[in-house]
Write an enzyme that holds these catalytic residues in place. Structure first.
Site, PDB file in Angstrom:
ATOM      1  N   SER A  60       5.183   1.799   7.801  1.00 24.83           N
ATOM      2  CA  SER A  60       4.809   0.680   6.940  1.00 24.83           C
ATOM      3  C   SER A  60       6.014   0.066   6.256  1.00 24.83           C
ATOM      4  O   SER A  60       6.852   0.773   5.686  1.00 24.83           O
ATOM      5  CB  SER A  60       3.836   1.157   5.861  1.00 24.83           C
ATOM      6  OG  SER A  60       2.546   1.285   6.377  1.00 24.83           O
ATOM      7  N   ASP A  68      -0.279  -7.429   1.257  1.00 23.08           N
ATOM      8  CA  ASP A  68       0.322  -6.107   1.440  1.00 23.08           C
ATOM      9  C   ASP A  68       1.847  -6.179   1.405  1.00 23.08           C
ATOM     10  O   ASP A  68       2.535  -5.543   2.202  1.00 23.08           O
ATOM     11  CB  ASP A  68      -0.152  -5.473   2.747  1.00 23.08           C
ATOM     12  CG  ASP A  68       0.118  -3.968   2.788  1.00 23.08           C
ATOM     13  OD1 ASP A  68       0.205  -3.358   1.704  1.00 23.08           O
ATOM     14  OD2 ASP A  68       0.254  -3.414   3.901  1.00 23.08           O
ATOM     15  N   HIS A  88       0.826  -1.217   0.000  1.00 22.37           N
ATOM     16  CA  HIS A  88       0.000   0.000   0.000  1.00 22.37           C
ATOM     17  C   HIS A  88       0.855   1.260   0.000  1.00 22.37           C
ATOM     18  O   HIS A  88       0.389   2.333  -0.398  1.00 22.37           O
ATOM     19  CB  HIS A  88      -0.963   0.006   1.196  1.00 22.37           C
ATOM     20  CG  HIS A  88      -0.337   0.299   2.515  1.00 22.37           C
ATOM     21  ND1 HIS A  88       0.049  -0.696   3.391  1.00 22.37           N
ATOM     22  CD2 HIS A  88      -0.018   1.466   3.122  1.00 22.37           C
ATOM     23  CE1 HIS A  88       0.558  -0.149   4.483  1.00 22.37           C
ATOM     24  NE2 HIS A  88       0.535   1.172   4.343  1.00 22.37           N
TER      25      HIS A  88
END
Length: 469
Positions: free
Chosen positions: A209, A136, A106
């Site tokens: 992330s 992801d 993402h």
């Protein structure tokens, strides 16, 4: 860092083989965790972990098209009819010495350019080898060799209470370490595509992330992915993808550039101990069907909402994750015998397996190596006196692209100096950059609101070595 919003209950992710519809369920590993030998430490000391493993942790800067800002912390796109693009930060880690890096899908979705900064302050343009939205995971590659790598342990049996630490670049603050404990493992989150996650209380924020999650021994046990929050900010619930899943996806992405899975077109959720009695079952095993897609193999086989898929094949009743994995890993075109529980009675349903459409990594925009005018800045002079609600006289950014965009400049920024030379207009600016080569780093003094700071415009030719397979 991807945020799951409580108010809306959504996650931006692709639909998998049997997608999770509702619920946030864990399958505690109580027996195996009780048998685990107690730790000899009285609380993990992550100083050595940070010193050694952070050498393989990278900071990632992404410039995107502005239409898929799925990661938090991105600057807003240009207001000039989409001429500008958002800029965001993420983290990642090197797991192979020849430049392969794992990060979150993402964080790089919609990217035009991706640049990577290593711990020794080198910067590279990155190639997006492939991505998989369901888990992801994204695989990057930079043109470098003999890089430091993390130590990976392929284990997903972390127990609640074990201490773990994350290293990443929250809000762009590189090599930040936060620590906490595992809260539950595995955990299935609503909208999470039935992917098992490690729930923890380690602080994650925008830019975290893709960073690694370490255990007490300094081994990477997960890749940090998202938080669960009512506000979009950290509120005590964070999630990491188990490293064995991430590595399995990375291997397939490296080999083929995509992940191949199968599906039958049934959306499911775990059958919990609270739900099991309503269907006449005692054990909280299997996958509860909540929706069947129209014209799907599941519909043609007669599956319906309220069915419980207990097992695939002749096996005994399976945990939810195993049902998911058996379907996803089945060969396209094959037929599976599903043991189904319907109206408090068993039956067998044969269903054909269909291929999932894989995620295909988009081609990144090659940055211009030479001939870039004013670092990609479109500038305008404002003359006259300043007043209430009016901009002060000076040189302002009207539109931004290229090197300046990657550095984070945006519409409305005031440009005050080039290196140590003050500039008040276009003539001053052009004179100051006249001798700047593509191999030079340039510092621009920028005013944004009441804040002033120097922003580095990096050499326009770094990291352009062609990557070979």
């Amino acid at each position: 860092m991807k945020a799951v919003t409580l108010a809306r209950g959504t996650i931006a992710a692709a639909v998998g083989a049997l997608a999770l519809a509702t619920g946030m369920h864990a399958w505690p590993q109580a027996r195996s965790c009780m048998d685990r030998a107690p730790s000899t430490s009285q609380g993990a000391d992550f100083v050595t972990v940070a010193a050694l493993q952070s050498l393989a942790v990278v900071s990632i800067t992404v410039v995107g098209a502005g239409n898929e800002r799925a990661f938090a912390g991105a600057m807003p796109p240009s207001a000039r009819g989409g001429q500008g693009a958002g800029r965001g930060f993420a983290s990642g880690f090197i797991f192979q010495r020849d430049g392969y890096i794992l990060t979150s899908a993402h964080a790089v979705t919609g990217a035009q350019t991706i640049s990577v900064a290593t711990a020794d302050q080198r910067r590279f343009d990155a190639e997006l080898v492939g991505l998989d939205r369901r888990t992801d995971v994204a695989l990057l590659r930079i043109s470098a060799s003999n890089l430091p790598v993390v130590t990976v342990v392929r284990r997903s049996e972390l127990c609640p209470g074990e201490r773990v630490a994350a290293i990443g670049a929250p809000f762009g603050f590189e090599h930040s370490l936060t620590a906490g404990v595992v809260s539950a493992n595995p955990r299935y989150v609503a909208g999470g595509n039935a992917v098992p996650l490690i729930q923890m209380d380690v602080t994650l924020n925008p830019g975290s992330s893709g960073g690694p999650l370490f255990d007490e021994q300094g081994n990477v046990v997960g890749m940090n992915s998202m938080i669960y929050s009512a506000t979009g900010g950290y509120s005590g619930l964070s999630f990491s993808l188990p490293i064995d899943i991430a590595m399995r996806v990375a291997q397939e992405l490296r080999a083929t550039g995509r992940v191949t899975r199968s599906h039958i077109g049934a959306r499911t959720q775990p059958l919990t101990s609270e739900l099991a009695p309503a269907f006449g079952l005692e054990a909280a095993l299997g996958a509860l069907v909540v929706r069947v897609d129209a014209d799907s193999p599941a519909e043609m086989a007669g599956l319906r909402s309220g069915d419980v898929v207990l097992a695939v094949g002749d096996a005994a009743a399976m945990p939810y994750a195993e049902v998911q994995e058996r379907v996803a890993s089945a060969s396209s075109g094959s037929r599976l015998n599903l043991r189904v529980w319907r109206h408090r009675a068993p039956l067998t349903v044969q269903v054909r397996v269909a291929p999932d459409a894989p995620d295909v990594a988009p081609k990144l925009v090659a940055r211009a190596e030479t001939g870039e005018v004013r670092f990609g800045l479109e500038l305008a002079e404002r003359k006259g006196v300043s007043g209430i609600g009016l901009l002060a006289p000076g040189l302002y950014v009207q539109a931004v692209s290229g090197s300046a965009q990657r550095a984070g400049l945006r519409d409305g920024d005031a440009l005050l100096a080039v290196n140590d030379v003050q500039v008040a207009g276009l003539r001053d600016f052009d004179a100051a950059i006249r001798s700047v080569a593509d191999s030079d780093t340039v510092a621009l003094l920028i005013a944004r609101g009441s804040t002033r700071s120097y922003v580095p415009i990096l050499p326009r030719v770094f990291g352009r070595t062609t990557l070979t397979p």
